[in-house]
Motif scaffolding. Structure first.
Motif, PDB file in Angstrom:
ATOM      1  N   ARG A 179      -7.057   4.589   2.803  1.00 50.52           N
ATOM      2  CA  ARG A 179      -6.715   3.270   3.315  1.00 50.52           C
ATOM      3  C   ARG A 179      -7.153   3.197   4.777  1.00 50.52           C
ATOM      4  O   ARG A 179      -6.647   3.930   5.623  1.00 50.52           O
ATOM      5  CB  ARG A 179      -5.205   3.006   3.209  1.00 50.52           C
ATOM      6  N   HIS A 181      -4.503   7.841   4.963  1.00 51.85           N
ATOM      7  CA  HIS A 181      -4.225   6.505   5.490  1.00 51.85           C
ATOM      8  C   HIS A 181      -4.399   6.494   7.001  1.00 51.85           C
ATOM      9  O   HIS A 181      -4.056   7.464   7.679  1.00 51.85           O
ATOM     10  CB  HIS A 181      -2.792   6.072   5.148  1.00 51.85           C
ATOM     11  N   ALA A 239      -0.066   3.850   9.363  1.00 46.80           N
ATOM     12  CA  ALA A 239       0.075   3.114   8.104  1.00 46.80           C
ATOM     13  C   ALA A 239       1.412   3.361   7.413  1.00 46.80           C
ATOM     14  O   ALA A 239       1.736   2.687   6.437  1.00 46.80           O
ATOM     15  CB  ALA A 239      -1.066   3.473   7.154  1.00 46.80           C
ATOM     16  N   HIS A 267       0.825  -1.206   0.000  1.00 48.14           N
ATOM     17  CA  HIS A 267       0.000   0.000   0.000  1.00 48.14           C
ATOM     18  C   HIS A 267       0.862   1.261   0.000  1.00 48.14           C
ATOM     19  O   HIS A 267       0.445   2.297  -0.533  1.00 48.14           O
ATOM     20  CB  HIS A 267      -0.952  -0.006   1.205  1.00 48.14           C
ATOM     21  N   LEU A 282      -2.957  -4.064   9.245  1.00 49.59           N
ATOM     22  CA  LEU A 282      -1.570  -3.856   9.634  1.00 49.59           C
ATOM     23  C   LEU A 282      -1.182  -4.757  10.810  1.00 49.59           C
ATOM     24  O   LEU A 282      -2.036  -5.111  11.630  1.00 49.59           O
ATOM     25  CB  LEU A 282      -1.355  -2.393  10.031  1.00 49.59           C
ATOM     26  N   ALA A 319      -8.060   0.892   8.430  1.00 50.89           N
ATOM     27  CA  ALA A 319      -7.445  -0.212   9.190  1.00 50.89           C
ATOM     28  C   ALA A 319      -7.978  -1.553   8.705  1.00 50.89           C
ATOM     29  O   ALA A 319      -7.237  -2.537   8.610  1.00 50.89           O
ATOM     30  CB  ALA A 319      -7.719  -0.025  10.681  1.00 50.89           C
ATOM     31  N   LEU A 350      -6.216  -2.496   5.364  1.00 51.84           N
ATOM     32  CA  LEU A 350      -4.765  -2.739   5.405  1.00 51.84           C
ATOM     33  C   LEU A 350      -4.389  -3.940   6.263  1.00 51.84           C
ATOM     34  O   LEU A 350      -3.426  -4.636   5.967  1.00 51.84           O
ATOM     35  CB  LEU A 350      -4.046  -1.497   5.947  1.00 51.84           C
TER      36      LEU A 350
END
Length: 879
Positions: free
Chosen positions: A370, A75, A79, A57, A377, A372, A375
Motif C-alpha cells: 500500500r 504499507h 498507514a 485498507h 491518507l 501513499a 491510500l
C-alpha cells in the motif's frame, strides 16, 4: 463487470480446493497468479475499542494475514500497521488460527506498542517484556510465565527475542543444513572455476563461522547444557515482526560480486525460528510489517521471499540466490585498476534487474503493498525546503585535502592515521571509508574533526538553529514541536565537541528553556522513551533531537509536530522515508508542516542527497500499485569511488548534468513504460474485449426487442395462467401469488409453480436469501419479490413487469452505441506515439554523450595514475 469479477473471486477463495485449481489453471495457461484481493469488510473484531474504527485498507490487511498465509504488510509509513498487527493477532486467536502470538520490534517501541495494544483492545491479556525480565537470573522465570499462561500476545524486543534459543536438536539441524549448502556451493564454484577470490574467501569465512557454532552445539549436546526453556517450548505459533527491514541482512551463497551476502547473526537466528514456524503452521504463522521493505538493495526482495514464502522459491527452482538472480538480475562488467596497480582487470557486479513485473507478481503473493498514492491518507500538507549553506574556506580546504588523500589511496600510498599503523594489514592506514566519513563531518561542521576549528556563523548548523528558534517563537501559543535528525556527532560525554550539545547551547542562549530540549540518546529504556514521547505529544518538550535509527523508526510523536529538520543525509532512502513519516502522518493536529533539508554546497552533501534520490526513484518504480518498469538498476549499498568523490569535491558540471539527466530519464522511462502498457491494453481491448462485448450487447438488444414484440402481441390479454389455471382479476392474481409464497415458505410445494402472462413465462421461486420471487422471462429475464400478506401489491408488481422490459430497450440501445463509440475512441488512440518521445530520445542521446565524456575523463585519469605508479615502481627498482 468489476462487480462480477469481485464476486467471482470471493466465491473462488471461499473454497481452498477450488482456489488451488483455478490458480493452477492460470499458472499453466497464462503464467500468472490469480490476483488475491482480500476483503476484510465482514470481519467483526469483537472486543475492539468502539471509539476506534479501522480503515478499509487496515481491515483488508488483517484479512490478508488471516487467509493468505505468511504476510508482509508493506504499507507506507503512517498507514496504521501497529493496529493491523494487533487486530490480526486477536482475530487469529479468536477464530482458532493460533493459540499464542509473539510480537517483536526495536527495543524503544515495546512500551509504546503495549500501550497502543491496550488502547485498541482494553481487555486484551498481553505480556510486555522489560529489560529486567531478561537479566540472567530472571530470564527462565519470564519464559516460564510465557509458557504457563494463556496470553493473547507477548511483546518483546529484537534483543530479547535473540536470547531465547531454539532447541539444540533444531539448532544442529539448521546449522548442518546451512553448512552443507555452503560447502556444496563452494565446491561447485571450484569445479566450474566460477568463483572469484572475494566470494570464495567470504564463503570460506562463513563456513568457518557456522562450523564453530555447530561444534559449540555438539559440545552442549554432550554436556546437555540445555536447561533453558527453548523457543519451541514457549507455545508460540504466530510471530509478528515489526520494522522487519532490520532483518534484511540474511546470509546467502553467491558467486556474484558487489553484494553483501555475509548476513547478520540475528537474521540467521530469525530464519531458523521462522523455518520452525513454517513447518508447524504450513507457512501461515509469520507476519512482517515495515514501511520500507526495500531499504537498500533489491536483493532484499529475495530475502523476504526466503523468510515468508520459501516453498514458492523451491517450487520455481529459485531458492538459491544465483538461480534467483539469473531469472531477475543482470551482471555488468566494468574495467578497473588491479590491486597491484600494474594494469586493468574486469570486475563483474550485480547491477541491473529485469523481468520486474514477474518478480513483483511473486512478491505480491505474500506482500500487501500500500503506497501513499493508493491510500490517500488524511495527512497534513507538507512543504520541503532545501536550505543551502555556502562552504566556508575551511570546508573547501578540508575537501581538497580529502580529494588528495583519496588520490593517494588509489595510488596505493595511503597515509598513516595512527602511530601503530601496519601497512601490511592496512590497520591504522587511511582508506576510502575514513575519507568519506570525514567528508560528511566536514560538510556538517568541521569542529567534529577538530574542536579547535572556528564556528561558522553561516554554516548549516547555525542556519538550522535559526530556523528552529524562529518556528519555536511563532508557534509558542500552540506549543508546536520540532524534531531535528542528525546521524553524526551524537551525544558523547567524552567528546570535546558534539553537534547535539552545540545546538542545545545555542537554543538556550536564544531563550529556549533546557527542559524543552531533549536528546533521544539520554533515554535508554522503553519506559523512559515512552515518557519522553508523551511529553513531546503534549508539547512539553518543544525540540527533540535524534538519529534515524533511534528516532526515525516507529515513534508516534506527530501530534504537535510543525517542522522536521534533516541536518545531514543518511545512507539509505528508507531512513529518509522513516524520518519523513514522523511528521507527515495521521494524527498531526497541524494542517500544514515543513520539512527542512540542509546542504553544504561543494561538499559530499550534494552527492549523497542526489544518490539517495536516485535510489529512491528506483525503489518507487518497483514498490508501486501500478505496472512496474520491466528493468531497473539495482540500488545496492552506497560506495563512493574515487571518480565520484572527485566529482563531489570539484563540482564537475558533467557529473551534475549526468545526475540530472539520469533522474529525468528515469521519470520519462517510467511514464513511457506505462504508456506502452496502456497501448497494449488498448490494443487488447479493441481486438479482443470490445468485439465480444459488442456481440453480447447486440444479442441482448435483439432479445429485448423480441420480448417487446411478444408482449405487444399479447397486450390485450391480461390473463395470468399458473399451473394450468387462469386468473383474471387483480384480487385473484394477488391471492394466488400469496398462496404460492406461503406454500413455499412452509415447504409444502414439491415443484416450482409455473405459468404465463402477456406471452412470457412465469415461475415462482425462493432465492438464496429465502425471499420469494416471481421470475418473468422470455428471451430476457426479470424478477420481482412477492409476499404472503399483500395480494394487491403482488398483482401490481406482476402488471408492472412488462413495462420493465420496455424500459430496458433504451438502456440496451445506449450500451450498444457506447461500445461502438469506444471502438472509435480506441482506434483513434491506438498507435499514437508517446507524447514525450522526442524529449526522451533527446535526453537519452545527451545522457550517452555525457557518459562518454566522463568515461574519457576517467580513462585519462586512470592512465595518469597508472603512469605515475609505473614510474614509482621503476624508480624503486632502480634503487
Amino acid at each position: 463487470m468489476d462487480n462480477l469479477r469481485d464476486e467471482f473471486l470471493k466465491w473462488v477463495y471461499r473454497d481452498e480446493e477450488r482456489k488451488n485449481r483455478l490458480v493452477s489453471y492460470y499458472n499453466r495457461h497464462f503464467n500468472n497468479i490469480v490476483p488475491r484481493e482480500f476483503d476484510g469488510s465482514r470481519l467483526s473484531f469483537p472486543g475492539m475499542n468502539p471509539e476506534i474504527q479501522l480503515k478499509k485498507h487496515q481491515k483488508d490487511a488483517v484479512a490478508h494475514t488471516l487467509y493468505g498465509g505468511n504476510t508482509l504488510l508493506a504499507h507506507v509509513v503512517g498507514a496504521g500497521k501497529t493496529f493491523e498487527m494487533q487486530a490480526s493477532a486477536m482475530e487469529s486467536k479468536r477464530i482458532g488460527l493460533c493459540k499464542k502470538s509473539l510480537m517483536i520490534m526495536p527495543g524503544h517501541l515495546t512500551e509504546q506498542f503495549g500501550a497502543e495494544f491496550l488502547r485498541l483492545y482494553p481487555n486484551a491479556k498481553i505480556l510486555v517484556a522489560t529489560p529486567k525480565d531478561f537479566q540472567k537470573d530472571k530470564r527462565a522465570e519470564f519464559c516460564a510465565k510465557i509458557t504457563g499462561q494463556d496470553w493473547d500476545a507477548v511483546i518483546m524486543s529484537y534483543e530479547q527475542f535473540g536470547k531465547i534459543p531454539l532447541s539444540l536438536e533444531r539448532q544442529e539441524q539448521f546449522l548442518k543444513r546451512e553448512i552443507q549448502e555452503l560447502t556444496d556451493s563452494l565446491e561447485a564454484m571450484r569445479i566450474a572455476k566460477e568463483g572469484r577470490g572475494f566470494s570464495v574467501k567470504q564463503m570460506e569465512k562463513q563456513i568457518k563461522k557456522l562450523t564453530k557454532q555447530y561444534e559449540a552445539i555438539m559440545e552442549a549436546y554432550q554436556s546437555r547444557q540445555d536447561a533453558t526453556i527453548t523457543f519451541e517450548q514457549l507455545g508460540i505459533d504466530r510471530l509478528y515482526v515489526d520494522e522487519a527491514h532490520f532483518y534484511k541482512n540474511l546470509s546467502f551463497t553467491t558467486k556474484i560480486q558487489g553484494l553483501n551476502s555475509a548476513g547478520a547473526e540475528k537474521s540467521t537466528d530469525l530464519l531458523a525460528k521462522i523455518q520452525y514456524l513454517n513447518e508447524v503452521t504450513n507457512e501461515r504463522g509469520v507476519v512482517f510489517a515495515t514501511g520500507t521493505p526495500l531499504s537498500n538493495s533489491m536483493a532484499e526482495l529475495y530475502t523476504m521471499q526466503r523468510y515468508l514464502r520459501p516453498s514458492r522459491l523451491e517450487k520455481q527452482g529459485l531458492y538459491h540466490f544465483d538461480a534467483w538472480a539469473s531469472a531477475f538480475g543482470q551482471e555488468t562488467t566494468t574495467m578497473e585498476i588491479d590491486p597491484a596497480g600494474k594494469g586493468f582487470r574486469a570486475k563483474t557486479r550485480f547491477a541491473r534487474f529485469n523481468n520486474i513485473p514477474e518478480l513483483m507478481s511473486m512478491f505480491k503473493e505474500f506482500a500487501d503493498v500500500r503506497t501513499a498514492d493508493s491510500l490517500k491518507l488524511p495527512v497534513p500538507e507538507y512543504e520541503i525546503e532545501i536550505v543551502k549553506a555556502e562552504a566556508s574556506q575551511l570546508q573547501k580546504d578540508l575537501v581538497d585535502r580529502l580529494a588528495e588523500r583519496a588520490k593517494l589511496i588509489r595510488q596505493r600510498k595511503p597515509i598513516q592515521l595512527r602511530a601503530d599503523a601496519d601497512k601490511s594489514t592496512g590497520k591504522g592506514m587511511d582508506n576510502m571509508l575514513v575519507v568519506v566519513k570525514e567528508g560528511q563531518s566536514a560538510a556538517l561542521d568541521p569542529r567534529i574533526i577538530d574542536p579547535s576549528y572556528p564556528d561558522n556563523p553561516d554554516g548549516k548548523v547555525n542556519l538550522c538553529v535559526n530556523n528552529v528558534y524562529k518556528i519555536y517563537e511563532e508557534t509558542s501559543n500552540k506549543q508546536s514541536t520540532q524534531v531535528i535528525f542528525c546521524d553524526q556527532s551524537t551525544p558523547n560525554p567524552k567528546a570535546a565537541f558534539t553537534v547535539y550539545a552545540d545546538i542545545r547551547e545555542k537554543l538556550m542562549e536564544k531563550g529556549v528553556p533546557k527542559e524543552q530540549i531533549a536528546f533521544i540518546h539520554d533515554y535508554d529504556t522503553p519506559e523512559k522513551k515512552e515518557a519522553l514521547f508523551t511529553r513531546v505529544r503534549k508539547g512539553e518538550v518543544r525540540v527533540l533531537l535524534g538519529s534515524s535509527d533511534k528516532l526515525g523508526v516507529g515513534t508516534n510523536i506527530q501530534d504537535k509536530l510543525i517542522a522536521s529538520h534533516d541536518l545531514d543525509c543518511p545512507w539509505k532512502p528508507s531512513q529518509i522515508e522513516q524520518r519523513f513519516g514522523r511528521i507527515v502522518r495521521r494524527g498531526n493536529e497541524n494542517e500544514k508542516v515543513k520539512v527542512f533539508r540542509y546542504v553544504t554546497d561543494a561538499t559530499f552533501d550534494s552527492y549523497m542527497w542526489q544518490t539517495n534520490e536516485t535510489k529512491q526513484r528506483f525503489i518507487s518504480q518497483v514498490m508501486t500499485n501500478r505496472t512496474p518498469a520491466r528493468e531497473a538498476e539495482d540500488v545496492d549499498e552506497f560506495t563512493m569511488t574515487y571518480a565520484q568523490l572527485k566529482a563531489a569535491c570539484t563540482g564537475n558540471p558533467l557529473y551534475k548534468e549526468q545526475f540530472e539527466l539520469r533522474n529525468t530519464l528515469q521519470k520519462l522511462g517510467a511514464e513511457r513504460a506505462q504508456y506502452m502498457e496502456d497501448q497494449s491494453k488498448l490494443n487488447h481491448r479493441l481486438n479482443v474485449g470490445l468485439p465480444s462485448f459488442i456481440k453480447s450487447a447486440e444479442c441482448y438488444l435483439k432479445n429485448v426487442q423480441k420480448d417487446i414484440e411478444t408482449i405487444e402481441q399479447h397486450q390485450d390479454d391480461k390473463t395470468f395462467v399458473l399451473q394450468g389455471v387462469a386468473y383474471n382479476t387483480p384480487k385473484e392474481i394477488g391471492e394466488v401469488l400469496a398462496d404460492c409464497a406461503r406454500a413455499i415458505y412452509d415447504g409444502k410445494l414439491k415443484e416450482t409453480p409455473r405459468g404465463t402472462y402477456c406471452g412470457m413465462k412465469i415461475s415462482v421461486v425462493q432465492n438464496e436469501n429465502h425471499h420469494i420471487e416471481v421470475v418473468f422471462s422470455g428471451m430476457t429475464t426479470n424478477t420481482f419479490r412477492i409476499g404472503a400478506t399483500t395480494p394487491e401489491e403482488n398483482a401490481a408488481r406482476l402488471e408492472n413487469a412488462p413495462r420493465t422490459v420496455f424500459g430496458r430497450l433504451p438502456l440496451a440501445e445506449a450500451e450498444v452505441e457506447r461500445l461502438r463509440q469506444e471502438v472509435k475512441d480506441c482506434e483513434e488512440g491506438l498507435g499514437k506515439p508517446f507524447p514525450k518521445e522526442a524529449e526522451f530520445q533527446e535526453k537519452t542521446l545527451r545522457y550517452n554523450e555525457v557518459n562518454l565524456l566522463i568515461e574519457e575523463q576517467n580513462k585519462q585519469e586512470d592512465q595518469l595514475v597508472t603512469k605515475d605508479l609505473e614510474e614509482k615502481q621503476t624508480e624503486a627498482a632502480s634503487r
